[in-house]
Motif scaffolding. Structure first.
Motif: not given
Length: 384
Positions: A322-335, A373-377
């Motif tokens: 199913r579609p997922l909604y959200g956002h990613q963040g990357n800065a200073y090496g942190a993900v 890993l977390c949303f797979g079947e």
């Protein structure tokens, strides 16, 4: 691709930083795979949380937060571009209250002009800033402005506009997203931090801030994994020691460095935000639908991502049916990443102090692998 291959080779030569996990919730085989995945992506430290309508389904911390500190439950992180989704939640609430108009020309609220040089009469709107369709670019003027504190009016006189016109294409821009704070301050005659506290954080009961100095919880550092550095790119203690002067007063010329990436909060706070975006309550159902509705696609940047208002829609059957909604963040090496699947009411939070920044498309490899890993079947730890 050559740069990616070199990066992955260098990453492979680094020793894993994480020895184990603290917490629980996943099945033993999934937990073992989680540890392998975090080690493979050379995560330095962080937190992973899964939640659903029954509450927290899995909760882990791991590794170091910097300065020989372990990541602990209740630790706050600077969540980088996940801040864009948090800002959007506030803007949409203000729109519901009639305090802002998403389609009004932002020049009516600002003390400086925002005009595309090829179309100076064409309005630029909050909706465009929130959806990266304002034809604003992160050029050298923006990078220098961050370092020197130059006013937004000067930054916009530089290489800050795209070659295409507003409203015609998607082009991810931190400057454009950051200018949302400028618009809100000019429109409401309040400091951006005050607006966020009164409109979003206080109503949801969240301890959060766009200023590290106002965070009471322990705050994690962020470091680049490759090339490895001895000093954190985001030094929490140093940031929290900076003087606070006029944060509580409007200053639209200098607020373009906040809304796009500077929010600091805990996994608890971020879970509360995701829950508010998952179902009606804080926002109306029609507002949530408008926020998630795709405004533009990512073009060559990603075949699986579309842009809503401050939020991504991820459609990749290899990750989630199913579609997922959200956002990613990357800065200073942190993900970082925060995504939810509204139909089943499931949410995912990943906060890190540093991890591999390798990516095939827009999503970091570590984020794509964790979501799979977390949303797979059959992956969810329990039936919601």
């Amino acid at each position: 691709m050559i740069k990616r291959a070199i990066y992955l080779t260098g990453l492979y030569l680094l020793p894993p930083a994480i020895n184990g996990l603290r917490g629980g919730g996943l099945r033993p085989d999934r937990e073992a795979e989680l540890l392998r995945l975090l080690r493979r992506h050379r995560c330095l430290g962080g937190a992973l949380r899964l939640f659903d309508e029954g509450g927290i389904a899995a909760d882990y911390t791991f590794g170091q937060a910097g300065r020989k500190r372990a990541v602990t439950p209740g630790m706050a992180f600077r969540v980088a571009s996940v801040s864009k989704m948090i800002t959007a939640a506030c803007v949409l609430k203000l729109a519901e209250q009639g305090q802002v108009d998403l389609d009004e020309d932002v020049n009516l609220s600002l003390p400086f002009p925002v005009h595309h040089p090829a179309a100076p009469a064409q309005p630029i709107t909050l909706r465009q800033l929130m959806s990266h369709t304002a034809a604003i670019n992160d050029g050298q003027a923006y990078q220098q402005g961050i370092l020197t504190g130059a006013p937004a009016s000067r930054v916009l006189q530089g290489d800050s506009y795209c070659s295409h016109l507003p409203g015609t294409r998607w082009s991810y821009a931190n400057l454009g997203a950051g200018m949302i704070a400028c618009v809100l301050e000019g429109k409401l005659n309040q400091g951006f931090e005050t607006i966020m506290q009164e409109t979003l954080f206080a109503p949801l009961g969240i301890a959060a801030s766009f200023y590290p100095q106002l965070i009471e919880a322990p705050l994690a550092d962020a470091m680049r994994v490759l090339p490895p550095t001895r000093r954190p790119g985001f030094d929490a203690a140093q940031r929290q020691a900076r003087p606070l002067e006029t944060y509580d007063r409007p200053d639209p010329e200098h607020r373009y460095t906040l809304a796009q990436g500077n929010c600091c909060l805990t996994a608890d706070g971020l879970q509360t935000v995701l829950e508010a975006l998952m179902r009606p309550g804080y926002l109306r159902a029609d507002t949530l639908a408008m926020m998630r509705h795709p405004v533009a696609d990512f073009g060559q940047r990603s075949a699986h991502l579309k842009q809503g208002l401050g939020i991504f829609q991820l459609n990749n059957p290899a990750i989630s049916a199913r579609p997922l909604y959200g956002h990613q963040g990357n800065a200073y090496g942190a993900v970082h990443a925060a995504f939810f699947e509204p139909q089943a009411g499931r949410g995912f939070i990943f906060l890190s102090t540093g991890a591999s920044e390798a990516r095939l498309a827009f999503l970091a490899d570590v984020v794509a692998d964790l979501l799979t890993l977390c949303f797979g079947e059959g992956a969810w730890p329990r039936t919601a």
